[in-house]
Enzyme design. Structure first.
Site, PDB file in Angstrom:
ATOM      1  N   VAL A  15       0.838  -1.198   0.000  1.00  0.00           N
ATOM      2  CA  VAL A  15       0.000   0.000   0.000  1.00  0.00           C
ATOM      3  C   VAL A  15       0.877   1.255   0.000  1.00  0.00           C
ATOM      4  CG1 VAL A  15      -1.768   1.282   1.252  1.00  0.00           C
ATOM      5  CG2 VAL A  15      -1.902  -1.207   1.128  1.00  0.00           C
ATOM      6  N   LEU A 152      -6.693  -1.157  -3.207  1.00  0.00           N
ATOM      7  CA  LEU A 152      -5.680  -1.616  -4.158  1.00  0.00           C
ATOM      8  C   LEU A 152      -5.541  -3.125  -4.138  1.00  0.00           C
ATOM      9  CD1 LEU A 152      -2.915   0.846  -2.889  1.00  0.00           C
ATOM     10  CD2 LEU A 152      -4.677   1.300  -4.601  1.00  0.00           C
ATOM     11  N   ARG A 153      -5.338  -3.692  -5.311  1.00  0.00           N
ATOM     12  CA  ARG A 153      -5.069  -5.130  -5.394  1.00  0.00           C
ATOM     13  C   ARG A 153      -3.587  -5.354  -5.638  1.00  0.00           C
ATOM     14  NH1 ARG A 153      -8.813  -5.864 -10.324  1.00  0.00           N
ATOM     15  NH2 ARG A 153      -7.867  -3.823 -10.551  1.00  0.00           N
ATOM     16  N   GLY A 252     -13.030 -21.228  -7.793  1.00  0.00           N
ATOM     17  CA  GLY A 252     -11.657 -21.731  -7.735  1.00  0.00           C
ATOM     18  C   GLY A 252     -11.408 -22.483  -6.448  1.00  0.00           C
ATOM     19  N   GLY A 256      -7.590 -16.295  -1.196  1.00  0.00           N
ATOM     20  CA  GLY A 256      -6.432 -16.286  -0.289  1.00  0.00           C
ATOM     21  C   GLY A 256      -5.884 -14.880  -0.203  1.00  0.00           C
ATOM     22  N   CYS A 259      -5.548 -10.071   2.660  1.00  0.00           N
ATOM     23  CA  CYS A 259      -6.639  -9.150   3.016  1.00  0.00           C
ATOM     24  C   CYS A 259      -7.973  -9.804   3.325  1.00  0.00           C
ATOM     25  CB  CYS A 259      -6.834  -8.134   1.899  1.00  0.00           C
ATOM     26  SG  CYS A 259      -5.404  -7.084   1.681  1.00  0.00           S
ATOM     27  N   LYS A 319      -2.481 -15.484  -5.816  1.00  0.00           N
ATOM     28  CA  LYS A 319      -3.176 -15.181  -7.073  1.00  0.00           C
ATOM     29  C   LYS A 319      -2.103 -14.918  -8.122  1.00  0.00           C
ATOM     30  CE  LYS A 319      -3.620 -10.198  -6.652  1.00  0.00           C
ATOM     31  NZ  LYS A 319      -4.500  -9.044  -6.747  1.00  0.00           N
ATOM     32  N   ARG A 326       1.392 -15.225   1.210  1.00  0.00           N
ATOM     33  CA  ARG A 326       0.710 -15.053   2.498  1.00  0.00           C
ATOM     34  C   ARG A 326      -0.716 -15.565   2.386  1.00  0.00           C
ATOM     35  NH1 ARG A 326       1.420  -8.919   3.781  1.00  0.00           N
ATOM     36  NH2 ARG A 326       1.421  -8.839   1.508  1.00  0.00           N
TER      37      ARG A 326
END
Ligand code: UDX
Length: 440
Positions: A15, A152-153, A252, A256, A259, A319, A326
């Site tokens: 971030v 945010l991703r 899926g 995970g 967040c 992802k 994590r």
């Protein structure tokens, strides 16, 4: 704009770095501070703390242009700033509550800074409702504290920073936050001023809703398997309804990452503590916990027994587009396979070190990982779909492919002579089943 005062950012994780790079792209000068002197040292040399497309180039460009500076000393980084953005971790405790001690210590450290003027401290870490009010109380003699959630991703954080759907600011009075909002003026996005608690709730409830969509998609997919439906078509058909929308409806292995689970658990904790309903939150966590087990059961059904089996695994990151493991459900699946007596050969294009179980090893190519009895796809890396299935058909002893992310083309896999199973895609019979519904 170069004569304007620098914006200080405390914390150089995903971030914090996205804020620094994004603000520099918008023309502002930025000062970064991190408690880890080693991390600051590396950043000064232009070495980013994590992997994200474009971040290395952006970091070096802004360092070279003198728009970005890193400091080991908080006072030096912050004293001339009017806006100080705080983006430090708020990890989950055992009981699901959020640990906000890092934030509290930043506020204590900021209290010692000799600010040139009254600062506005902008909290961007995800926090439970009520946290920013308490921090504002701590800082009442030397600064304002506002809450500005980020959406945010990982993997697209800078892009998301520069393309927000909305700018949310939780503050006591909008006057205390105008300096912060001005930073985003060029983006011309809707700005929503709320109370600090409402802004905190906007953040965690947005994440919870996205997580809910994924858990819903996973339940739909499981239902499809049981009712001869095709999840791709069913979810596509649902997503076309604009009231629902097609995003975050990909089934899926479950959600995970650092967040979603943390935020939902923290909300569940708050709801329990305040004695309000939390049934939906608990249910979506249960659905998410069950999904990896479903994938393992699917594999076990197809190959007979897991004990002594050698399983090839594609993907370990939580992802695609990141090396972050994590709270990765892929890692949890690998650990569970090992507990059940299987060994695993794992490949991920971005993950090069991981705390894998004893009978598991990381290899450097997808085809090497496919020298096994069966293949499991656990991260949605697009490159996996580009590999010709004929190249791994020969090395998969039992000819089984379990696509935990529905990214492979079932027809291609099946026509290489492999037994394909996806999530909610039923038992694959390419001859008499259309692949996806066609839209005319
Ligand atoms: C998320 C939120 O999207 C972001 O707004 C917030 O600020 C931080 O948390 P992130 O955790 O980086 O971002 O990843 P995201 O892209 O949201 O994916 C989270 C998990 O859900 C991943 O494991 C992903 O594979 C999974 N996912 C996502 C699905 O299983 N299906 C989907 O349709 C979308």
């Amino acid at each position: 704009m170069s004569s304007s005062r620098a914006v200080c950012i405390v914390g150089t994780g995903y971030v914090g770095m996205a804020c620094m790079i994004g603000l520099a792209e918008l023309g502002w000068r930025v000062h970064g501070y991190d408690i880890s002197a080693e991390r600051v040292e590396r950043l000064k040399l232009g070495i980013p703390p994590y992997r994200e497309p474009g971040i290395l180039e952006a970091l070096r460009e802004h360092l070279d242009a003198g728009k970005m500076h890193f400091f080991e000393d908080l006072d030096a980084a912050a004293r001339d700033a009017q806006i100080v953005i705080v983006a430090v971790g708020t990890p989950s405790r055992e009981d699901g509550s959020a640990d906000i001690s890092a934030l509290q210590s930043v506020i204590h450290e900021l209290a010692k800074v000799k600010f040139a003027s009254w600062p506005t401290i902008v909290i961007r870490s995800t926090v439970p409702p009520g946290t920013t009010d308490a921090l504002a109380h701590l800082a009442r003699d030397w600064g304002d504290v506002v809450y500005a959630p980020e959406f945010l991703r990982e993997g697209t954080a800078v892009r998301d920073f520069l393309d927000p759907d909305r700018v949310v600011v939780g503050c006591e009075t909008p006057a205390s936050a105008v300096g912060y909002v001005r930073l985003f003026e060029r983006l011309q996005r809707p700005v929503l001023f709320t109370s600090r608690s409402s802004a905190e709730l906007i953040k965690c409830c947005s994440n919870a809703f996205l997580a809910l969509k994924i858990s819903f998609a996973n339940e739909v997919a499981n239902l499809c398997d049981a009712c001869d439906g095709m999840a791709d078509d069913v979810l596509r058909g649902i997503g076309y309804d604009q009231r629902i929308g097609s995003q975050f409806l990909r089934p899926g292995i479950g959600f995970g990452g650092p967040c979603f689970e943390k935020d939902v658990k923290s909300m569940e904790f708050v709801a329990r503590e305040r004695g309000v309903g939390r049934e939906l939150l608990s249910a979506m966590l249960r659905v998410n916990d069950a999904q990896p087990k479903k994938i393992i059961d699917l594999l076990e059904n197809e190959i007979g027994a897991l004990a002594e089996a050698k399983i090839g695994v594609w993907g370990l990151a939580f992802k695609a587009g990141t090396d972050d493991i994590r709270n990765s459900l892929a890692l949890i699946i690998v650990e569970e396979l090992s507990r059940r007596g299987a060994s695993t050969v794992v490949f991920d294009p971005a993950v090069h070190v991981a705390p894998l179980p004893r009978d598991s090893r990381l290899v450097t190519s997808a085809l090497e990982a496919a020298k096994a009895d069966a293949l499991l796809v656990l991260t949605e890396w697009p490159e996996f779909a580009r590999i010709d299935p004929n190249l791994y058909a020969a090395t998969l002893n039992l000819g089984v492919v379990i696509d935990g992310r529905n990214i492979l083309d079932p027809d291609r896999v099946a026509s290489a002579g492999l037994n394909y199973r996806g999530v909610g895609r039923g038992v694959w019979a390419p001859v008499d089943r259309p692949r996806v519904a066609s839209v005319v």
